[in-house]
Design a protein around this motif. Structure first.
Motif, PDB file in Angstrom:
ATOM      1  N   ASP A  65       5.918  22.850  -6.288  1.00 38.12           N
ATOM      2  CA  ASP A  65       7.068  23.148  -5.496  1.00 38.12           C
ATOM      3  C   ASP A  65       7.248  22.263  -4.116  1.00 38.12           C
ATOM      4  O   ASP A  65       8.421  22.177  -3.621  1.00 38.12           O
ATOM      5  N   LEU A  66       6.388  21.355  -3.936  1.00 39.16           N
ATOM      6  CA  LEU A  66       6.394  20.721  -2.606  1.00 39.16           C
ATOM      7  C   LEU A  66       7.319  19.608  -3.035  1.00 39.16           C
ATOM      8  O   LEU A  66       7.491  18.969  -4.160  1.00 39.16           O
ATOM      9  N   ASP A  67       8.049  18.789  -1.780  1.00 36.72           N
ATOM     10  CA  ASP A  67       8.593  17.633  -1.998  1.00 36.72           C
ATOM     11  C   ASP A  67       7.872  16.407  -2.232  1.00 36.72           C
ATOM     12  O   ASP A  67       7.108  16.071  -1.507  1.00 36.72           O
ATOM     13  N   GLY A  68       7.752  15.861  -3.580  1.00 34.16           N
ATOM     14  CA  GLY A  68       6.661  14.959  -3.879  1.00 34.16           C
ATOM     15  C   GLY A  68       6.848  13.611  -3.041  1.00 34.16           C
ATOM     16  O   GLY A  68       6.141  12.816  -2.688  1.00 34.16           O
ATOM     17  N   GLU A  69       8.125  13.426  -2.901  1.00 34.13           N
ATOM     18  CA  GLU A  69       8.781  12.125  -2.017  1.00 34.13           C
ATOM     19  C   GLU A  69       7.906  12.142  -0.660  1.00 34.13           C
ATOM     20  O   GLU A  69       7.585  11.099  -0.295  1.00 34.13           O
ATOM     21  N   GLU A  70       8.229  13.225  -0.019  1.00 38.05           N
ATOM     22  CA  GLU A  70       7.798  13.328   1.510  1.00 38.05           C
ATOM     23  C   GLU A  70       6.352  13.429   1.410  1.00 38.05           C
ATOM     24  O   GLU A  70       5.851  12.823   2.285  1.00 38.05           O
ATOM     25  N   ALA A  71       5.626  14.108   0.543  1.00 41.46           N
ATOM     26  CA  ALA A  71       4.140  14.263   0.692  1.00 41.46           C
ATOM     27  C   ALA A  71       3.643  12.959   0.368  1.00 41.46           C
ATOM     28  O   ALA A  71       2.617  12.367   1.056  1.00 41.46           O
ATOM     29  N   ALA A  72       4.237  12.061  -0.507  1.00 37.38           N
ATOM     30  CA  ALA A  72       3.677  10.747  -0.683  1.00 37.38           C
ATOM     31  C   ALA A  72       3.701   9.777   0.530  1.00 37.38           C
ATOM     32  O   ALA A  72       3.095   9.073   0.967  1.00 37.38           O
ATOM     33  N   SER A  73       4.942   9.861   1.177  1.00 38.59           N
ATOM     34  CA  SER A  73       5.487   9.237   2.314  1.00 38.59           C
ATOM     35  C   SER A  73       4.410   9.482   3.400  1.00 38.59           C
ATOM     36  O   SER A  73       4.076   8.910   4.314  1.00 38.59           O
ATOM     37  N   ASN A  74       4.151  10.755   3.791  1.00 36.46           N
ATOM     38  CA  ASN A  74       3.320  11.316   4.656  1.00 36.46           C
ATOM     39  C   ASN A  74       1.808  10.739   4.524  1.00 36.46           C
ATOM     40  O   ASN A  74       1.183  10.215   5.251  1.00 36.46           O
ATOM     41  N   MET A  75       1.290  10.759   3.081  1.00 37.50           N
ATOM     42  CA  MET A  75      -0.013  10.442   2.690  1.00 37.50           C
ATOM     43  C   MET A  75      -0.072   8.676   3.071  1.00 37.50           C
ATOM     44  O   MET A  75      -1.100   8.212   3.616  1.00 37.50           O
TER      45      MET A  75
ATOM     46  N   VAL B  44       0.802  -1.212  -0.032  1.00 36.18           N
ATOM     47  CA  VAL B  44       0.216  -0.064  -0.232  1.00 36.18           C
ATOM     48  C   VAL B  44       0.801   1.163  -0.072  1.00 36.18           C
ATOM     49  O   VAL B  44       0.773   2.399  -0.900  1.00 36.18           O
ATOM     50  N   ALA B  45       1.921   1.426   0.857  1.00 39.01           N
ATOM     51  CA  ALA B  45       2.674   2.537   0.916  1.00 39.01           C
ATOM     52  C   ALA B  45       3.556   2.617  -0.515  1.00 39.01           C
ATOM     53  O   ALA B  45       3.619   3.994  -0.605  1.00 39.01           O
ATOM     54  N   ALA B  46       4.140   1.633  -0.832  1.00 37.10           N
ATOM     55  CA  ALA B  46       4.806   1.739  -2.322  1.00 37.10           C
ATOM     56  C   ALA B  46       3.923   2.204  -3.387  1.00 37.10           C
ATOM     57  O   ALA B  46       4.409   2.953  -4.172  1.00 37.10           O
ATOM     58  N   GLY B  47       2.644   1.599  -3.285  1.00 43.41           N
ATOM     59  CA  GLY B  47       1.625   2.182  -4.475  1.00 43.41           C
ATOM     60  C   GLY B  47       1.725   3.595  -4.375  1.00 43.41           C
ATOM     61  O   GLY B  47       1.436   4.365  -5.414  1.00 43.41           O
ATOM     62  N   PHE B  48       1.576   4.303  -3.061  1.00 42.65           N
ATOM     63  CA  PHE B  48       1.462   5.930  -3.080  1.00 42.65           C
ATOM     64  C   PHE B  48       2.799   6.460  -3.460  1.00 42.65           C
ATOM     65  O   PHE B  48       2.651   7.306  -4.402  1.00 42.65           O
ATOM     66  N   ARG B  49       3.705   6.161  -3.042  1.00 43.81           N
ATOM     67  CA  ARG B  49       5.085   6.674  -3.369  1.00 43.81           C
ATOM     68  C   ARG B  49       5.461   6.489  -4.735  1.00 43.81           C
ATOM     69  O   ARG B  49       5.991   7.488  -5.459  1.00 43.81           O
ATOM     70  N   LEU B  50       4.987   5.305  -5.316  1.00 47.28           N
ATOM     71  CA  LEU B  50       5.396   5.223  -6.980  1.00 47.28           C
ATOM     72  C   LEU B  50       4.318   6.035  -7.778  1.00 47.28           C
ATOM     73  O   LEU B  50       4.898   6.814  -8.585  1.00 47.28           O
ATOM     74  N   THR B  51       3.326   6.319  -7.376  1.00 46.00           N
ATOM     75  CA  THR B  51       2.292   7.075  -7.989  1.00 46.00           C
ATOM     76  C   THR B  51       2.725   8.750  -7.822  1.00 46.00           C
ATOM     77  O   THR B  51       2.668   9.252  -9.123  1.00 46.00           O
ATOM     78  N   ALA B  52       3.251   9.099  -6.839  1.00 45.34           N
ATOM     79  CA  ALA B  52       3.992  10.299  -6.916  1.00 45.34           C
ATOM     80  C   ALA B  52       5.060  10.525  -7.678  1.00 45.34           C
ATOM     81  O   ALA B  52       5.138  11.443  -8.735  1.00 45.34           O
ATOM     82  N   ARG B  53       5.716   9.638  -7.947  1.00 45.20           N
ATOM     83  CA  ARG B  53       7.018   9.485  -8.975  1.00 45.20           C
ATOM     84  C   ARG B  53       6.652   9.296 -10.395  1.00 45.20           C
ATOM     85  O   ARG B  53       7.274   9.914 -11.029  1.00 45.20           O
ATOM     86  N   MET B  54       5.306   8.811 -10.543  1.00 42.87           N
ATOM     87  CA  MET B  54       5.184   8.465 -11.837  1.00 42.87           C
ATOM     88  C   MET B  54       4.580   9.841 -12.496  1.00 42.87           C
ATOM     89  O   MET B  54       4.138   9.867 -13.676  1.00 42.87           O
ATOM     90  N   ALA B  55       4.042  10.789 -11.590  1.00 44.66           N
ATOM     91  CA  ALA B  55       3.892  11.973 -12.201  1.00 44.66           C
ATOM     92  C   ALA B  55       4.823  12.788 -12.846  1.00 44.66           C
ATOM     93  O   ALA B  55       4.545  13.742 -13.730  1.00 44.66           O
ATOM     94  N   ASP B  56       6.271  12.448 -12.639  1.00 48.77           N
ATOM     95  CA  ASP B  56       7.335  12.770 -13.487  1.00 48.77           C
ATOM     96  C   ASP B  56       7.597  11.661 -14.525  1.00 48.77           C
ATOM     97  O   ASP B  56       7.820  12.256 -15.863  1.00 48.77           O
ATOM     98  N   SER B  57       7.480  10.495 -14.198  1.00 45.87           N
ATOM     99  CA  SER B  57       8.116   9.628 -15.294  1.00 45.87           C
ATOM    100  C   SER B  57       6.842   9.154 -16.100  1.00 45.87           C
ATOM    101  O   SER B  57       7.158   8.620 -17.346  1.00 45.87           O
ATOM    102  N   HIS B  58       5.806   9.195 -15.734  1.00 49.39           N
ATOM    103  CA  HIS B  58       4.609   8.732 -16.538  1.00 49.39           C
ATOM    104  C   HIS B  58       3.364   9.775 -16.537  1.00 49.39           C
ATOM    105  O   HIS B  58       2.417   9.552 -16.139  1.00 49.39           O
ATOM    106  N   PRO B  59       3.792  10.935 -16.967  1.00 50.75           N
ATOM    107  CA  PRO B  59       2.724  12.175 -16.847  1.00 50.75           C
ATOM    108  C   PRO B  59       1.559  11.828 -17.223  1.00 50.75           C
ATOM    109  O   PRO B  59       0.691  12.428 -16.998  1.00 50.75           O
TER     110      PRO B  59
END
Length: 214
Positions: free
Chosen positions: A175-185, A95-110
């Motif tokens: 402007d927010l740190d996407g990695e940190e936002a995803a980890s927090n969520m 579950v946690a990895a799904g959130f974090r990978l989704t945030a990364r995909m905003a850049d890799s798979h826009p």
């Protein structure tokens, strides 16, 4: 062993290519604005196919856009599975990895994430794409006691809403740190599912697997 499907002939290949072109054009429109008001003529022109070809594949624009969303969600789910399947077994970590990978995909798979942004909420309970994968992980987590006893579909609704909020946040506040936002969520989601606070924080920040981890 199953008998392999016979190769497509020239007509079947051209027909499949036309369908793919129409779906690709619809995906582009969904990613750009989420607007589905474009005429069939303009969609056919974007796909570089004849107007009459449209009705050989779809009865309406609604059917085309539904197919485009399903296609994008399937690709999205496959991209997540490529990183996690056979590597991560813990439902909480999945579950946690799904959130974090989704945030990364905003850049890799826009394109995929933009479609998720515009259409994801209404497909939280879809039988295609990432929804069924998430439901599978929730059901296993509840059955094994990893998550608190709850109705899996209700848990999926809540988790899907949080994921969509993360996607919107990535676009609204680049402007927010996407990695940190995803980890927090992800941490908040795990706590909602009954994982103790300290453990939820640790799981939500574990190293994400790479392809070489298999």
């Amino acid at each position: 062993m199953p008998t392999p499907a016979p190769p497509l002939n020239r007509f079947e290949r051209r027909r499949a290519e036309t369908r793919k072109a129409l779906i690709r054009a619809a995906r582009e429109l969904l990613a750009e604005s989420g607007d589905t008001s474009a005429s069939i003529q303009s969609i056919a022109e974007r796909a570089d196919v004849g107007f009459g070809s449209f009705y050989n594949h779809f009865e309406s624009k609604t059917e085309l856009f539904d197919a485009a969303v399903a296609d994008a969600l399937d690709e999205f789910g496959q991209a997540i599975d490529e990183r996690l399947q056979g590597v991560v077994d813990d439902p909480a970590e999945l579950v946690a990895a799904g959130f974090r990978l989704t945030a990364r995909m905003a850049d890799s798979h826009p394109e995929l994430v933009r479609i998720l942004r515009h259409r994801g909420l209404r497909h939280i309970h879809s039988e295609r794409g990432v929804a069924q994968r998430a439901l599978r992980d929730l059901e296993r987590g509840i059955a094994t006691g990893r998550f608190a006893d709850a109705d899996p579909l209700s848990a999926l609704s809540a988790m899907g809403g949080l994921l969509m909020s993360l996607v919107e946040l990535r676009f609204a506040r680049p402007d927010l740190d996407g990695e940190e936002a995803a980890s927090n969520m992800a941490e908040m989601t795990l706590r909602m599912l009954g994982v103790p606070s300290d453990e939820a924080r640790e799981v939500a920040r574990r190293r994400l697997p790479t392809v070489g981890d298999r």
